[in-house]
Motif scaffolding. Sequence first.
Motif, PDB file in Angstrom:
ATOM      1  N   LEU A 182       0.850  -1.182   0.000  1.00  6.73           N
ATOM      2  CA  LEU A 182       0.000   0.000   0.000  1.00  6.73           C
ATOM      3  C   LEU A 182       0.891   1.239   0.000  1.00  6.73           C
ATOM      4  CD1 LEU A 182      -2.801  -1.010   2.528  1.00  6.73           C
ATOM      5  CD2 LEU A 182      -2.722  -1.313   0.056  1.00  6.73           C
ATOM      6  N   LYS A 183       0.368   2.329  -0.511  1.00  6.37           N
ATOM      7  CA  LYS A 183       1.151   3.560  -0.635  1.00  6.37           C
ATOM      8  C   LYS A 183       0.742   4.515   0.481  1.00  6.37           C
ATOM      9  CE  LYS A 183       1.597   2.754  -5.569  1.00  6.37           C
ATOM     10  NZ  LYS A 183       1.194   3.132  -6.942  1.00  6.37           N
ATOM     11  N   THR A 184       1.659   4.702   1.423  1.00  4.56           N
ATOM     12  CA  THR A 184       1.345   5.510   2.605  1.00  4.56           C
ATOM     13  C   THR A 184       2.000   6.884   2.561  1.00  4.56           C
ATOM     14  OG1 THR A 184       3.150   4.380   3.765  1.00  4.56           O
ATOM     15  CG2 THR A 184       0.921   3.532   4.113  1.00  4.56           C
ATOM     16  N   ALA A 185       2.802   7.162   1.563  1.00 13.06           N
ATOM     17  CA  ALA A 185       3.386   8.498   1.393  1.00 13.06           C
ATOM     18  C   ALA A 185       3.696   8.703  -0.081  1.00 13.06           C
ATOM     19  CB  ALA A 185       4.652   8.655   2.224  1.00 13.06           C
ATOM     20  N   ARG A 186       3.509   9.923  -0.529  1.00 12.20           N
ATOM     21  CA  ARG A 186       3.818  10.278  -1.917  1.00 12.20           C
ATOM     22  C   ARG A 186       4.531  11.631  -1.939  1.00 12.20           C
ATOM     23  NH1 ARG A 186       1.380   7.868  -6.311  1.00 12.20           N
ATOM     24  NH2 ARG A 186      -0.351   6.418  -5.966  1.00 12.20           N
ATOM     25  N   LYS A 187       5.435  11.770  -2.881  1.00 11.41           N
ATOM     26  CA  LYS A 187       6.056  13.075  -3.074  1.00 11.41           C
ATOM     27  C   LYS A 187       5.056  14.039  -3.713  1.00 11.41           C
ATOM     28  CE  LYS A 187      10.853  11.545  -3.633  1.00 11.41           C
ATOM     29  NZ  LYS A 187      12.041  11.543  -4.532  1.00 11.41           N
ATOM     30  N   GLY A 188       5.283  15.321  -3.470  1.00 13.45           N
ATOM     31  CA  GLY A 188       4.542  16.337  -4.184  1.00 13.45           C
ATOM     32  C   GLY A 188       5.116  16.511  -5.575  1.00 13.45           C
ATOM     33  N   THR A 189       4.312  17.013  -6.490  1.00 12.50           N
ATOM     34  CA  THR A 189       4.745  17.171  -7.880  1.00 12.50           C
ATOM     35  C   THR A 189       4.608  18.617  -8.331  1.00 12.50           C
ATOM     36  OG1 THR A 189       2.529  16.656  -8.724  1.00 12.50           O
ATOM     37  CG2 THR A 189       4.059  14.811  -8.460  1.00 12.50           C
ATOM     38  N   SER A 190       5.561  19.046  -9.132  1.00  7.63           N
ATOM     39  CA  SER A 190       5.514  20.361  -9.784  1.00  7.63           C
ATOM     40  C   SER A 190       5.944  20.181 -11.227  1.00  7.63           C
ATOM     41  CB  SER A 190       6.458  21.357  -9.097  1.00  7.63           C
ATOM     42  OG  SER A 190       6.210  21.458  -7.717  1.00  7.63           O
ATOM     43  N   TRP A 191       5.338  20.948 -12.111  1.00  2.72           N
ATOM     44  CA  TRP A 191       5.679  20.875 -13.535  1.00  2.72           C
ATOM     45  C   TRP A 191       5.942  22.277 -14.047  1.00  2.72           C
ATOM     46  CZ3 TRP A 191       0.659  17.664 -14.550  1.00  2.72           C
ATOM     47  CH2 TRP A 191       0.861  16.347 -14.114  1.00  2.72           C
ATOM     48  N   TYR A 192       6.979  22.410 -14.871  1.00  2.00           N
ATOM     49  CA  TYR A 192       7.336  23.709 -15.429  1.00  2.00           C
ATOM     50  C   TYR A 192       7.613  23.585 -16.923  1.00  2.00           C
ATOM     51  CZ  TYR A 192       7.920  25.011 -10.555  1.00  2.00           C
ATOM     52  OH  TYR A 192       7.696  25.237  -9.220  1.00  2.00           O
ATOM     53  N   ARG A 193       7.395  24.682 -17.624  1.00  5.72           N
ATOM     54  CA  ARG A 193       7.737  24.788 -19.037  1.00  5.72           C
ATOM     55  C   ARG A 193       8.408  26.147 -19.235  1.00  5.72           C
ATOM     56  NH1 ARG A 193       6.002  22.518 -23.946  1.00  5.72           N
ATOM     57  NH2 ARG A 193       5.986  23.941 -25.729  1.00  5.72           N
ATOM     58  N   SER A 326       6.619   4.289   0.349  1.00  5.36           N
ATOM     59  CA  SER A 326       6.589   5.693  -0.058  1.00  5.36           C
ATOM     60  C   SER A 326       7.016   5.758  -1.519  1.00  5.36           C
ATOM     61  CB  SER A 326       7.557   6.516   0.805  1.00  5.36           C
ATOM     62  OG  SER A 326       7.656   7.840   0.312  1.00  5.36           O
ATOM     63  N   VAL A 327       6.282   6.533  -2.342  1.00  8.04           N
ATOM     64  CA  VAL A 327       6.561   6.556  -3.776  1.00  8.04           C
ATOM     65  C   VAL A 327       6.743   7.977  -4.280  1.00  8.04           C
ATOM     66  CG1 VAL A 327       5.356   4.392  -4.191  1.00  8.04           C
ATOM     67  CG2 VAL A 327       4.094   6.537  -4.349  1.00  8.04           C
ATOM     68  N   GLY A 328       7.400   8.090  -5.426  1.00  4.23           N
ATOM     69  CA  GLY A 328       7.661   9.403  -5.996  1.00  4.23           C
ATOM     70  C   GLY A 328       6.512   9.956  -6.809  1.00  4.23           C
ATOM     71  N   GLY A 329       5.668   9.077  -7.329  1.00  5.48           N
ATOM     72  CA  GLY A 329       4.549   9.530  -8.148  1.00  5.48           C
ATOM     73  C   GLY A 329       3.447  10.153  -7.327  1.00  5.48           C
ATOM     74  N   GLY A 330       2.765  11.134  -7.898  1.00  5.14           N
ATOM     75  CA  GLY A 330       1.642  11.762  -7.218  1.00  5.14           C
ATOM     76  C   GLY A 330       0.329  11.129  -7.637  1.00  5.14           C
ATOM     77  N   SER A 331      -0.715  11.368  -6.852  1.00  7.29           N
ATOM     78  CA  SER A 331      -2.069  10.924  -7.192  1.00  7.29           C
ATOM     79  C   SER A 331      -3.041  11.952  -6.630  1.00  7.29           C
ATOM     80  CB  SER A 331      -2.359   9.533  -6.615  1.00  7.29           C
ATOM     81  OG  SER A 331      -2.766   9.610  -5.260  1.00  7.29           O
ATOM     82  N   ASP A 332      -4.324  11.723  -6.879  1.00  7.12           N
ATOM     83  CA  ASP A 332      -5.321  12.634  -6.311  1.00  7.12           C
ATOM     84  C   ASP A 332      -5.390  12.520  -4.797  1.00  7.12           C
ATOM     85  OD1 ASP A 332      -5.967  13.749  -8.746  1.00  7.12           O
ATOM     86  OD2 ASP A 332      -7.589  12.340  -9.156  1.00  7.12           O
ATOM     87  N   GLY A 333      -4.818  11.449  -4.233  1.00 11.36           N
ATOM     88  CA  GLY A 333      -4.725  11.350  -2.778  1.00 11.36           C
ATOM     89  C   GLY A 333      -3.871  12.438  -2.163  1.00 11.36           C
ATOM     90  N   ASN A 334      -2.956  13.009  -2.947  1.00  6.63           N
ATOM     91  CA  ASN A 334      -2.167  14.138  -2.433  1.00  6.63           C
ATOM     92  C   ASN A 334      -3.081  15.299  -2.055  1.00  6.63           C
ATOM     93  OD1 ASN A 334      -0.317  12.480  -4.120  1.00  6.63           O
ATOM     94  ND2 ASN A 334       1.190  14.026  -3.570  1.00  6.63           N
ATOM     95  N   PHE A 335      -4.119  15.520  -2.862  1.00  6.58           N
ATOM     96  CA  PHE A 335      -5.038  16.629  -2.583  1.00  6.58           C
ATOM     97  C   PHE A 335      -5.821  16.394  -1.298  1.00  6.58           C
ATOM     98  CE2 PHE A 335      -5.242  16.915  -7.448  1.00  6.58           C
ATOM     99  CZ  PHE A 335      -4.229  17.861  -7.501  1.00  6.58           C
ATOM    100  N   THR A 336      -6.317  15.175  -1.123  1.00  9.48           N
ATOM    101  CA  THR A 336      -7.132  14.911   0.072  1.00  9.48           C
ATOM    102  C   THR A 336      -6.278  14.919   1.332  1.00  9.48           C
ATOM    103  OG1 THR A 336      -6.939  12.495  -0.206  1.00  9.48           O
ATOM    104  CG2 THR A 336      -8.795  13.587  -1.290  1.00  9.48           C
ATOM    105  N   ALA A 337      -5.069  14.403   1.250  1.00  9.09           N
ATOM    106  CA  ALA A 337      -4.178  14.422   2.410  1.00  9.09           C
ATOM    107  C   ALA A 337      -3.856  15.850   2.813  1.00  9.09           C
ATOM    108  CB  ALA A 337      -2.901  13.656   2.105  1.00  9.09           C
ATOM    109  N   ALA A 338      -3.702  16.741   1.834  1.00 12.24           N
ATOM    110  CA  ALA A 338      -3.391  18.137   2.135  1.00 12.24           C
ATOM    111  C   ALA A 338      -4.529  18.832   2.871  1.00 12.24           C
ATOM    112  CB  ALA A 338      -3.069  18.891   0.851  1.00 12.24           C
ATOM    113  N   LEU A 339      -5.754  18.308   2.742  1.00 11.31           N
ATOM    114  CA  LEU A 339      -6.898  18.853   3.480  1.00 11.31           C
ATOM    115  C   LEU A 339      -6.954  18.340   4.912  1.00 11.31           C
ATOM    116  CD1 LEU A 339      -9.734  18.478   0.797  1.00 11.31           C
ATOM    117  CD2 LEU A 339      -8.504  20.566   1.416  1.00 11.31           C
ATOM    118  N   GLY A 340      -6.058  17.423   5.259  1.00  4.43           N
ATOM    119  CA  GLY A 340      -6.086  16.814   6.586  1.00  4.43           C
ATOM    120  C   GLY A 340      -6.968  15.579   6.656  1.00  4.43           C
TER     121      GLY A 340
END
Length: 391
Positions: A182-193, A326-340
């Motif tokens: 199971l994935k219990t931690a994910r890195k945050g992601t940023s994208w630039y151009r 813990s994985v490097g890829g992000g998912s929509d779970g990053n958004f919900t975790a950020a809400l607490g």
Amino acid sequence: MTPTGLADLVDRRLPQLLADLEQLVRCESPSADLGAVAASADLIAALGARRLGVEPRRFTVEGCQHVAFRFGTGPIRVLLLAHHDTVWPIGSLAEHPWSIDEAGSPAVLRGPGTVDMKAGLAMAIHAMAAVAERGHDLAGVCLLVTGDEEIGSPTSRALIEEHARGARACLVLEGAGPSGALKTARKGTSWYRIGIVGRAAHAGGEPEKGINAAVELAHLILAVGALGAPEAGTTVTPTVAAAGTTTNTVPAAAVLNIDVRARTAAEQERVHAAMLALAPTVPGATLTVAGGINRPPMPRSSAAGLFAIAGRLADREGLGPLAERSVGGGSDGNFTAALGVPTLDGLGAVGGGAHAADEHVRLDAIGPRTVLLAALIQELAGPEPAAREPG
């Protein structure tokens, strides 16, 4: 602890689950093709209504279609989060057809979008149906299926946050990690151009009159790469780059795309500030930096409590010990975790090859993982888990 009988219910549902999954996979749904995503949403709406006995709610945001199945009229207590878009273009099925290979060890099913994440979606639908079949009230449970996760969830983020805010738990149906972790931690992601503007000139006749955007691009690739901090788990990776028009012309323009992954918000902000502060090295060149932080990090603390509950339920159902990662890829779970909101990820299919030609799902793991998901839904939708006696 005594198993609850969920395994028998799920076993009986497996033929239906696999039939539904085949339909989902055969309905190609690349994120950028809004017509294909709409057709996929139609299929999910019909399939979910048939299996769950509730009418779906449809959301169209900037042309992208999302589907939700919500039980009861009260607040959402348990949010199941899935997406139905994939990275695979229309026509991929011709080269990577749906198939079930039972001769291998282990037996696997294949097809574009199987592990990421149409198998997880089918498992969620049938896990909810199994819990309902046992007579448990699903009031407060919601399955939200979005259509743009693979491109950063630009039209669904607000919808995800609206559904998750105040929930007791969010269960994310992304594929499991290696060996089913199971994935219990994910890195945050940023994208630039980064756009680079120089000046064209004849490369042979008067190159000195040009401003070489390709040379500026070379400097930028090195400068951007140096922003990573391996000791902190921060990666800053130049990805797609392009410059120039013809072989005898000083390049007047260039572009560089950058992928950033970070374990902490502070690291994301550090890199973001550095990206915005980039200055050209080649005299006369100009830079334009677009993009920014997409998904905040998902810390392990957001999943710890749910992982403990999942471990207890897996033991009760005879599913064996659970691993976490813990994985490097992000998912929509990053958004919900950020809400607490407590968030547990990787509850979907066990397999591998996401986004690759060998994408596959282990057939022998679909049943046990669906049982675990059903047990979690049943547990979390009932009385507050913290108030329960140990089971």
